[in-house]
Design a protein around this motif. Structure first.
Motif, PDB file in Angstrom:
ATOM      1  N   ASP A 114       5.405  15.339 -17.475  1.00 34.42           N
ATOM      2  CA  ASP A 114       6.413  15.271 -16.446  1.00 34.42           C
ATOM      3  C   ASP A 114       7.688  14.767 -17.118  1.00 34.42           C
ATOM      4  OD1 ASP A 114       7.223  14.343 -13.543  1.00 34.42           O
ATOM      5  OD2 ASP A 114       7.272  12.561 -14.796  1.00 34.42           O
ATOM      6  N   SER A 159      11.268  18.625 -13.050  1.00 33.40           N
ATOM      7  CA  SER A 159      10.543  17.655 -13.859  1.00 33.40           C
ATOM      8  C   SER A 159       9.310  18.282 -14.504  1.00 33.40           C
ATOM      9  CB  SER A 159      10.122  16.471 -12.987  1.00 33.40           C
ATOM     10  OG  SER A 159       9.587  15.453 -13.787  1.00 33.40           O
ATOM     11  N   SER A 160       8.739  19.258 -13.827  1.00 40.28           N
ATOM     12  CA  SER A 160       7.509  19.896 -14.315  1.00 40.28           C
ATOM     13  C   SER A 160       7.776  21.164 -15.124  1.00 40.28           C
ATOM     14  CB  SER A 160       6.645  20.258 -13.109  1.00 40.28           C
ATOM     15  OG  SER A 160       7.403  21.078 -12.240  1.00 40.28           O
ATOM     16  N   LYS A 184      14.631  24.097  -6.948  1.00 39.27           N
ATOM     17  CA  LYS A 184      13.454  23.444  -6.341  1.00 39.27           C
ATOM     18  C   LYS A 184      12.401  24.483  -5.945  1.00 39.27           C
ATOM     19  CE  LYS A 184      13.883  19.680  -3.463  1.00 39.27           C
ATOM     20  NZ  LYS A 184      13.665  18.433  -4.230  1.00 39.27           N
ATOM     21  N   LYS A 188       8.663  24.891  -7.571  1.00 38.20           N
ATOM     22  CA  LYS A 188       7.461  24.840  -6.718  1.00 38.20           C
ATOM     23  C   LYS A 188       6.593  26.076  -6.988  1.00 38.20           C
ATOM     24  CE  LYS A 188       5.003  23.147  -3.330  1.00 38.20           C
ATOM     25  NZ  LYS A 188       4.393  21.818  -3.436  1.00 38.20           N
ATOM     26  N   GLY A 192       4.181  24.332  -9.168  1.00 40.07           N
ATOM     27  CA  GLY A 192       3.507  23.663  -8.063  1.00 40.07           C
ATOM     28  C   GLY A 192       4.089  22.302  -7.719  1.00 40.07           C
ATOM     29  N   ASP A 193       5.335  22.061  -8.133  1.00 35.73           N
ATOM     30  CA  ASP A 193       5.931  20.746  -7.925  1.00 35.73           C
ATOM     31  C   ASP A 193       7.451  20.941  -7.896  1.00 35.73           C
ATOM     32  OD1 ASP A 193       6.632  18.045  -8.071  1.00 35.73           O
ATOM     33  OD2 ASP A 193       6.460  18.008 -10.254  1.00 35.73           O
ATOM     34  N   ASP A 194       8.115  20.436  -6.852  1.00 37.84           N
ATOM     35  CA  ASP A 194       9.547  20.741  -6.736  1.00 37.84           C
ATOM     36  C   ASP A 194      10.465  19.560  -7.057  1.00 37.84           C
ATOM     37  OD1 ASP A 194       9.249  19.170  -4.539  1.00 37.84           O
ATOM     38  OD2 ASP A 194      10.134  20.601  -3.117  1.00 37.84           O
ATOM     39  N   VAL A 195       9.937  18.562  -7.763  1.00 41.18           N
ATOM     40  CA  VAL A 195      10.788  17.420  -8.109  1.00 41.18           C
ATOM     41  C   VAL A 195      11.824  17.840  -9.157  1.00 41.18           C
ATOM     42  CG1 VAL A 195      10.847  15.090  -9.087  1.00 41.18           C
ATOM     43  CG2 VAL A 195       8.964  15.758  -7.591  1.00 41.18           C
TER      44      VAL A 195
END
Ligand code: ADP
Ligand code: ADP
Ligand code: MG
Length: 451
Positions: A114, A159-160, A184, A188, A192-195
């Motif tokens: 991350d 971040s991912s 974002k 996602k 699989g992550d929208d940070v």
């Protein structure tokens, strides 16, 4: 370690098989329907169909892959790069099933996987990070406020993210507003992550990264740096070592920072610490890749070591083959070129059947290819078909050798970036070695203008 399963495909699967053969380790390959005819499937001691073409139904099937490995009596699993290589859950499940994951610990993968978390870890370890937000930014209003603090241009990043996907440079508030939601959404969809978070955009920066290696006995060494600034869409296409135009004192500080970074997380196995280096040779931590890197052959060329062999050795619990830093030397110069099945103008993938593939005169040039003549490049995976690694005494000689090589390569049936390399190698901006990450897009713009 007598039997290794390779949870990957194409050139990297082939590369791992090669070292396993050398060490008399049996190999188990997995393949999707689309990949049944690729060379790595034939070269492995045994190969199993893992599922249909989509990665979600084949190469990312964690439980199926682990069950197969158990059934086949496998001792260890090598994840290659991409796919499951930075998936902590995969690593953990392999260990729980009583096998060895050839890579770092699941905890390290989690911490470094991350970008926000790894920035925090590095900052705490005293490694300079790109100025930016310490946490994820939740709303556009927060992003605008933070960007004012940082100063435009900024890089909006997932971040991912990985592989150049999930980031965009924003030159002003309007650009940030336009891109905030789409980055974002993309993050996602892909990860699989929208940070997301913000970094200062380092203009005219060079991407210089350090190969590091650790064992389970607390030894950590570096194997020098690679300059990967020739990029398109924030993705590398040419890498070289040593980095040209990089003074020795700056290099030494960078190498030390990478070792410090690795020590901070008690790193084991192969890893890469990526930095962005500004015009004054100030460097900032970008991210750490907790796996073998696509461009590892550049390091193998200048150091003379087999990095996959090192990975296997460390995974077995042995000491690093070389623990004394002074015993690791870099000699000569190496360049790597990533050959993609892509349209050289748009950089869009160009899948299709490789009707003919002739590398011409090899003459000491290393080719790591995932495909051979007659194979089909499908749209399901990364369209890289091969890597060409050229090594010589000096950078000048390596460039000439590469130019000669590319003039004899013939690939028919798919579009590739071979001709682009041939022309770009003659560009002054590349030849003088002072280039930064904008070099390829800028050169392409000039070409368009000139025609
Ligand atoms: P490296 O730094 O080793 O060049 P990258 O970060 O570019 O690695 O990615 C490593 C590999 O994983 C590449 O083959 C890349 O195409 C692939 N990859 C990374 N992220 C993704 C993604 N989201 N989707 C598809 N492929 C990816
Ligand atoms: P990925 O995980 O996709 O590899 P990185 O954070 O390593 O993402 O960045 C990939 C590339 O994007 C870098 O090599 C560089 O060219 C560019 N880049 C990333 N962050 C910055 C930044 N803050 N300033 C300038 N360029 C950047
Ligand atoms: Mg990166």
């Amino acid at each position: 370690m007598r039997k290794v399963l390779i949870a990957n495909r194409g050139e990297i699967a082939r590369r791992i098989i090669e070292t396993c053969k050398k060490l008399h380790i049996e190999t188990v390959a997995i393949y999707s329907e689309a990949d049944v005819n690729l060379p790595y499937v034939k070269e492995a001691d045994s190969a199993f169909l893992i599922g249909p073409n989509q990665v979600q139904q084949s190469y990312l099937k964690v439980d199926d892959i682990i069950a197969l490995a158990k059934r086949e009596g496998v001792d260890a699993i090598h994840p290659g790069y991409g796919l499951l290589s930075e998936n902590a859950d995969f690593a953990r499940k392999i260990e729980e099933a009583g096998m060895i994951f050839i890579g770092p610990t699941p905890e390290t993968i989690e911490t470094m996987g991350d970008k926000i978390g790894s920035r925090q870890t590095m900052k705490a370890a005293g490694v300079p990070v790109v100025p930016g937000t310490d946490e994820g930014v939740q709303t556009l209003e927060d992003a605008i406020e933070e960007a004012l603090q940082i100063g435009y241009p900024v890089m909006l990043k997932a971040s991912s993210g990985g592989g150049g996907i999930g980031m965009i440079r924003c030159d002003n508030e309007q650009a940030l507003s336009q891109n905030f939601v789409s980055v974002k959404t993309r993050a996602k969809a892909y990860f699989g992550d929208d940070v997301v978070f913000l970094e200062k955009y380092i203009s005219d920066g060079r991407h210089i990264e350090v190969q590091i290696f650790g064992d389970t006995h607390g030894n950590i060494v570096h194997l020098f740096e690679r300059n990967c600034s020739v990029q398109r869409r924030n993705q590398k296409v040419i890498e070289e070592s040593p980095s040209p135009n990089f003074p020795q004192h700056a290099r030494e500080r960078l190498l030390q920072a990478a070792v410090d970074a690795a020590k901070a997380v008690n790193y084991r196995n192969a890893g890469t610490v990526e930095f962005i280096v500004d015009e004054d040779n100030q460097f900032y931590f970008l991210e750490m890749n907790t796996r073998l890197q696509v461009e590892h052959p550049v390091t193998e060329a200048v150091t003379g070591f087999d990095l996959v062999e090192w990975q296997l050795q460390v995974a077995k619990g042995e000491h690093l083959p070389v623990t004394n830093q002074a015993d690791i030397q870099s000699t000569g110069h190496a360049l790597e070129f990533r050959i993609y099945a892509e349209d050289p103008k748009t950089f869009f993938p160009s899948p299709g059947n490789i009707k003919s593939l002739n590398w011409g005169s090899l003459n000491g040039i290393r080719i790591d290819a995932g495909y051979e003549e007659g194979n089909t490049v499908t749209p399901f995976y990364d369209p890289m078909i091969a890597k060409v690694i050229v090594q010589s005494e000096s950078r000048e000689e390596a460039i000439i050798k590469a130019q000669n090589f590319f003039s004899s390569v013939k690939i028919e049936g798919i579009k590739t970036n071979v001709a682009l390399f041939q022309e770009f190698l003659g560009a002054k901006a590349f030849q003088d070695g002072t280039y930064n990450t904008a070099v390829l897009p800028q050169w392409l713009d000039q070409q368009k203008g000139g025609k």
